[in-house]
Design an enzyme around this catalytic site. Structure first.
Site, PDB file in Angstrom:
ATOM      1  N   GLU A 244       0.887  -1.184   0.000  1.00 13.98           N
ATOM      2  CA  GLU A 244       0.000   0.000   0.000  1.00 13.98           C
ATOM      3  C   GLU A 244       0.908   1.212   0.000  1.00 13.98           C
ATOM      4  O   GLU A 244       1.450   1.600   1.038  1.00 13.98           O
ATOM      5  CB  GLU A 244      -0.905  -0.026   1.249  1.00 13.98           C
ATOM      6  CG  GLU A 244      -1.932  -1.135   1.257  1.00 13.98           C
ATOM      7  CD  GLU A 244      -3.112  -0.865   0.313  1.00 13.98           C
ATOM      8  OE1 GLU A 244      -3.324   0.293  -0.093  1.00 13.98           O
ATOM      9  OE2 GLU A 244      -3.821  -1.831  -0.026  1.00 13.98           O
TER      10      GLU A 244
ATOM     11  N   CYS B 128      -2.215   9.517   2.485  1.00 13.69           N
ATOM     12  CA  CYS B 128      -1.767   8.918   1.218  1.00 13.69           C
ATOM     13  C   CYS B 128      -2.695   9.260   0.054  1.00 13.69           C
ATOM     14  O   CYS B 128      -2.260   9.345  -1.079  1.00 13.69           O
ATOM     15  CB  CYS B 128      -1.648   7.409   1.366  1.00 13.69           C
ATOM     16  SG  CYS B 128      -3.155   6.651   1.980  1.00 13.69           S
TER      17      CYS B 128
HETATM   18  P1  NAD Z   1       8.102   4.761   5.145  1.00 18.67           P
HETATM   19  O1  NAD Z   1       8.154   3.912   3.935  1.00 18.67           O
HETATM   20  O2  NAD Z   1       9.235   5.678   5.415  1.00 18.67           O
HETATM   21  O3  NAD Z   1       7.919   3.885   6.446  1.00 18.67           O
HETATM   22  C1  NAD Z   1       6.968   2.852   6.536  1.00 18.67           C
HETATM   23  C2  NAD Z   1       7.530   1.748   7.361  1.00 18.67           C
HETATM   24  O4  NAD Z   1       8.707   1.248   6.721  1.00 18.67           O
HETATM   25  C3  NAD Z   1       7.938   2.150   8.779  1.00 18.67           C
HETATM   26  O5  NAD Z   1       7.449   1.186   9.690  1.00 18.67           O
HETATM   27  C4  NAD Z   1       9.444   2.147   8.735  1.00 18.67           C
HETATM   28  O6  NAD Z   1      10.025   1.716   9.939  1.00 18.67           O
HETATM   29  C5  NAD Z   1       9.758   1.150   7.647  1.00 18.67           C
HETATM   30  N1  NAD Z   1      11.048   1.416   6.984  1.00 18.67           N
HETATM   31  C6  NAD Z   1      11.613   2.623   6.727  1.00 18.67           C
HETATM   32  N2  NAD Z   1      12.804   2.454   6.083  1.00 18.67           N
HETATM   33  C7  NAD Z   1      12.985   1.128   5.950  1.00 18.67           C
HETATM   34  C8  NAD Z   1      14.027   0.322   5.371  1.00 18.67           C
HETATM   35  N3  NAD Z   1      15.113   0.863   4.813  1.00 18.67           N
HETATM   36  N4  NAD Z   1      13.884  -1.027   5.410  1.00 18.67           N
HETATM   37  C9  NAD Z   1      12.795  -1.591   5.948  1.00 18.67           C
HETATM   38  N5  NAD Z   1      11.794  -0.883   6.522  1.00 18.67           N
HETATM   39  C10 NAD Z   1      11.876   0.454   6.521  1.00 18.67           C
HETATM   40  O7  NAD Z   1       6.736   5.534   4.987  1.00 18.67           O
HETATM   41  P2  NAD Z   1       6.177   6.648   5.898  1.00 18.67           P
HETATM   42  O8  NAD Z   1       7.040   7.879   5.751  1.00 18.67           O
HETATM   43  O9  NAD Z   1       5.953   6.131   7.280  1.00 18.67           O
HETATM   44  O10 NAD Z   1       4.750   6.914   5.208  1.00 18.67           O
HETATM   45  C11 NAD Z   1       4.573   7.806   4.175  1.00 18.67           C
HETATM   46  C12 NAD Z   1       4.332   7.126   2.854  1.00 18.67           C
HETATM   47  O11 NAD Z   1       3.393   6.092   2.991  1.00 18.67           O
HETATM   48  C13 NAD Z   1       3.742   8.055   1.801  1.00 18.67           C
HETATM   49  O12 NAD Z   1       4.344   7.799   0.558  1.00 18.67           O
HETATM   50  C14 NAD Z   1       2.273   7.662   1.759  1.00 18.67           C
HETATM   51  O13 NAD Z   1       1.626   7.976   0.554  1.00 18.67           O
HETATM   52  C15 NAD Z   1       2.357   6.214   2.012  1.00 18.67           C
HETATM   53  N6  NAD Z   1       1.113   5.724   2.580  1.00 18.67           N
HETATM   54  C16 NAD Z   1       0.332   4.869   1.849  1.00 18.67           C
HETATM   55  C17 NAD Z   1      -0.876   4.426   2.373  1.00 18.67           C
HETATM   56  C18 NAD Z   1      -1.762   3.487   1.636  1.00 18.67           C
HETATM   57  O14 NAD Z   1      -2.695   2.966   2.237  1.00 18.67           O
HETATM   58  N7  NAD Z   1      -1.555   3.213   0.358  1.00 18.67           N
HETATM   59  C19 NAD Z   1      -1.280   4.844   3.636  1.00 18.67           C
HETATM   60  C20 NAD Z   1      -0.471   5.705   4.336  1.00 18.67           C
HETATM   61  C21 NAD Z   1       0.731   6.126   3.809  1.00 18.67           C
END
Ligand code: NAD
Length: 452
Positions: A208, A242
């Site tokens: 997602e 998002c």
């Molecule tokens: P992110 O990808 O930075 O983090 C999400 C998760 O990934 C966190 O739990 C984090 O600990 C983990 N993570 C971060 N770096 C990592 C790595 N190198 N290896 C493994 N895991 C890692 O996202 P965010 O900043 O928390 O959220 C924002 C993004 O999420 C935006 O792009 C938004 O559009 C998207 N989003 C999508 C939805 C959806 O339902 N489609 C919902 C909410 C947010």
């Protein structure tokens, strides 16, 4: 530590105890009771992490999750039943059934922007489908992550469901384990990392992700209502949603009137909150700097900010072109660029040239325009004459395509996501039709006739 939790869950899953419907129903009820018990702490945690106010916390996170649990409890018996399907004449004498089988041990990784909802909503799907699960909430909302751990600990033994707090290293360690399903919500950048890890072990997954979700407004739109709904969809959660409208693409001849409405509703809904310090904070300093730097050009409303409070006033930027900094990446903040087009067909081609967005909103009262947008532009899902509201119904699947993700959830689709459809042909032993066997020339002829 992570290996041992995984091993315990695998062992528990293998006992088959998570599979009976009454077990899953009781688990969901238990989850709801535990959330109720910690509801106050959860609200306080949201305020501490990014100033989310109670009404918002209830509407977009806690109440939403209760509703999700209620809907699932009401319907999961029907979803979980084995489904009889048709059987072709070539298989005469047999029956075809699809059995609903849980994947096993699921890993759920969630982001910070709706830190409770986006962690627990997939968990409801995992539980209803009969899986065990490891939940990894975002480290950027540590207080909410702490309360999620408390809720999970109160509701479940960790050999069934467990929540693990920690940063990137925790995710990296978890992604090395042979989970049976991965459900990831977050950025496309990390989505790629997650998918690579899953590919190594051929683990099925849902991604997602995000993207730049446009709001297209044509000259046939109800401009005032469009402005009102876009203002709400964009600036709720300080734009950190998002599916928030990322930019407006509006027909040039109605832009100025529309902008007056947009300024009016933005002011009406959010000015007081910003001035009084009740508006949502930007999650951290680096995101604050990133979003603040996008406020460039012809700013026609707002755009002030308070670095110490990590707060950015809703901003509207007019006369934006596709090479503006705000058009290079998903904004994920309360900054709204307004671009304009003369020709509707060109607008469709422009949006289609961009990566597939998670959502798209078309504002028009002309049915043919809405239909053209829906049929010609690929995107995850969206709305005609609304913004963001489509994700709040359990009857519509929610998910992206291409760079905005793969897979879908919400309501029955959450159950389906965490379920393997196991196809079974129940063959009769009373007779044996010789279709398939060699040396049955006449039968082969019959087959050629049936499958002609
Ligand atoms: P992110 O990808 O930075 O983090 C999400 C998760 O990934 C966190 O739990 C984090 O600990 C983990 N993570 C971060 N770096 C990592 C790595 N190198 N290896 C493994 N895991 C890692 O996202 P965010 O900043 O928390 O959220 C924002 C993004 O999420 C935006 O792009 C938004 O559009 C998207 N989003 C999508 C939805 C959806 O339902 N489609 C919902 C909410 C947010």
């Amino acid at each position: 530590m992570y290996e041992s939790i995984f091993a315990k869950q695998k062992q528990f899953y293998q006992t088959g105890k998570t599979k009976p419907l009454h077990f899953r129903i009781e688990a969901l009820k238990q989850l709801k009771r535990a959330i109720k018990y910690y509801e106050k702490e959860l609200m306080q945690a949201m305020r501490r992490d990014f100033n989310k106010q109670e009404e918002d916390a209830y509407l977009t996170e806690i109440g939403y999750v209760y509703n999700d649990i209620n809907h699932t409890l009401k319907n999961m018996k029907a979803w979980a039943e084995a489904k009889k399907v048709k059987t072709p004449i070539t298989h005469f004498g047999s029956k075809s059934v699809i059995h609903k089988e849980p994947y096993g041990v699921a890993l759920i990784i969630s982001p910070w922007n709706y830190p409770f909802n986006l962690a627990v909503s997939p968990l409801i799907g995992a539980i209803s489908a009969g899986n065990t699960a490891v939940l990894k909430p975002s480290e950027h909302t540590p207080h909410v992550a702490g309360v999620i751990s408390d809720i999970i600990e109160l509701a479940f033994p960790d050999h069934y469901i467990s929540a693990l707090e920690g940063g990137i290293e925790t995710n990296q360690a978890l992604l090395k384990l042979p989970f049976d399903y991965i459900f990831y919500t977050g950025s496309s950048h990390v989505g790629r990392i997650v998918m690579k890890e899953a590919a190594e072990k051929l683990i099925p997954l849902t991604l997602e992700l995000g993207g730049k979700s446009p709001a297209i407004v044509t000259e046939h739109a109800n401009l005032e209502l469009a402005a009102k709904r876009i203002a709400w969809g964009k600036y709720s959660n300080a734009g950190q949603t998002c599916v928030a409208p990322d930019y407006i693409y509006i027909q040039a001849n109605v832009k100025e009137i529309f902008l007056e409405h947009l300024k009016y509703y933005t002011h009406k809904f959010y000015h007081e909150a910003y001035i009084s310090g009740r508006y949502m904070q930007i999650i951290n300093n680096s995101h604050f700097e990133r979003v603040n730097n996008l406020i460039q050009g012809n700013v026609v409303y707002g755009g002030h900010s308070n670095r110490n409070a990590r707060m950015i006033e809703p901003a509207i930027i007019n006369d934006v072109e596709f090479d503006h900094p705000a058009m290079q990446e998903e904004i994920f903040g309360p900054v709204l660029p307004v671009l304009s087009f003369e020709n509707f067909d060109k607008a469709i081609l422009d949006v289609r040239d961009m990566p597939d967005p998670l959502a798209l909103y078309i504002f028009t009262d002309k049915k043919s325009e809405a239909q053209e947008v829906i049929s010609r532009i690929p995107f995850g899902g969206g709305a005609v004459n609304d913004a963001m509201y489509h994700l709040a119904t359990p009857y519509l699947p929610f998910g992206g395509r291409g760079s905005s993700g793969m897979g879908k959830y919400h309501g029955k689709y959450s159950f389906d996501t965490f379920t393997h459809d196991k196809s079974i042909l129940k063959q009769t032993t009373l007779f044996d039709i010789p279709f398939r066997y060699p040396n049955a020339e006449r039968i082969q002829k019959l087959i050629r006739f049936i499958w002609r």
